[in-house]
Scaffold this motif. Structure first.
Motif, PDB file in Angstrom:
ATOM      1  N   ILE A 110       0.828  -1.210   0.000  1.00  0.00           N
ATOM      2  CA  ILE A 110       0.000   0.000   0.000  1.00  0.00           C
ATOM      3  C   ILE A 110       0.863   1.261   0.000  1.00  0.00           C
ATOM      4  CG2 ILE A 110      -1.604   1.374   1.410  1.00  0.00           C
ATOM      5  CD1 ILE A 110      -3.065  -1.282   2.020  1.00  0.00           C
ATOM      6  N   ALA A 120      -5.924   4.412  -0.731  1.00  0.00           N
ATOM      7  CA  ALA A 120      -6.602   3.171  -0.358  1.00  0.00           C
ATOM      8  C   ALA A 120      -8.067   3.456  -0.063  1.00  0.00           C
ATOM      9  CB  ALA A 120      -5.923   2.545   0.856  1.00  0.00           C
ATOM     10  N   ARG A 133      -6.163  -4.431  -0.469  1.00  0.00           N
ATOM     11  CA  ARG A 133      -7.094  -3.303  -0.394  1.00  0.00           C
ATOM     12  C   ARG A 133      -7.165  -2.673  -1.762  1.00  0.00           C
ATOM     13  NH1 ARG A 133      -6.729   0.986   4.102  1.00  0.00           N
ATOM     14  NH2 ARG A 133      -8.735   1.541   3.228  1.00  0.00           N
ATOM     15  N   MET A 135      -7.329   0.458  -4.346  1.00  0.00           N
ATOM     16  CA  MET A 135      -6.705   1.772  -4.381  1.00  0.00           C
ATOM     17  C   MET A 135      -7.141   2.474  -5.657  1.00  0.00           C
ATOM     18  SD  MET A 135      -2.964   1.111  -2.730  1.00  0.00           S
ATOM     19  CE  MET A 135      -2.934   2.758  -2.015  1.00  0.00           C
TER      20      MET A 135
END
Length: 139
Positions: A110, A120, A133, A135
């Motif tokens: 990330i 994110a 996650r 993005m």
């Protein structure tokens, strides 16, 4: 190191790189890595002296470009090649008229994507047994 990044139709080479990084190194099941989207996607191939060392896949969905399957061989990690691949992907998405870029980042990466301007969004989720996650970046 002189790296060349360009669009390619050589899906076989891109899949080989992805096999090394995702299937062999990270243990991603082959059925999760290989899908039917390669034939319609745009692919970027990074080479050093004509030797493939990284790739990325771009899927165009309306005005959103999804960057995925970004991989760099272990020998070339930490050299800036990953960032160069993402910048090349963003350039290609802009050229295709996309207004948003999105990707699913492994959670350990990330910070890498945030340094390239991504934000994110949403909760953490599992993809191929690896925490991710989503993005996004406005182009």
């Amino acid at each position: 190191m002189t790296i060349h990044i360009a669009p390619t139709r050589d899906i076989t080479t891109c899949r080989h790189l992805r096999r090394v990084v995702f299937i062999e190194e990270q243990g991603v099941p082959e059925e999760d890595e290989i899908d039917d989207k390669d034939d319609t996607a745009l692919h970027l191939l990074a080479t050093e002296n004509d030797t493939p060392v990284g790739s990325a896949r771009l899927l165009l969905q309306g005005k959103t470009g999804k960057i995925g399957r970004v991989c760099v061989l272990k020998s070339h990690r930490g050299t800036g090649l990953g960032a160069a691949l993402i910048r090349a992907a963003l350039t290609e998405l802009r050229a295709q008229g996309m207004t948003t870029a999105k990707l699913g980042s492994q959670t350990h990466a990330i910070g890498f994507y945030e340094r390239l301007g991504f934000t994110a969004t949403g909760p953490e989720y599992m993809d191929a047994g690896i925490p991710h996650r989503d993005m996004v970046l406005t182009l």
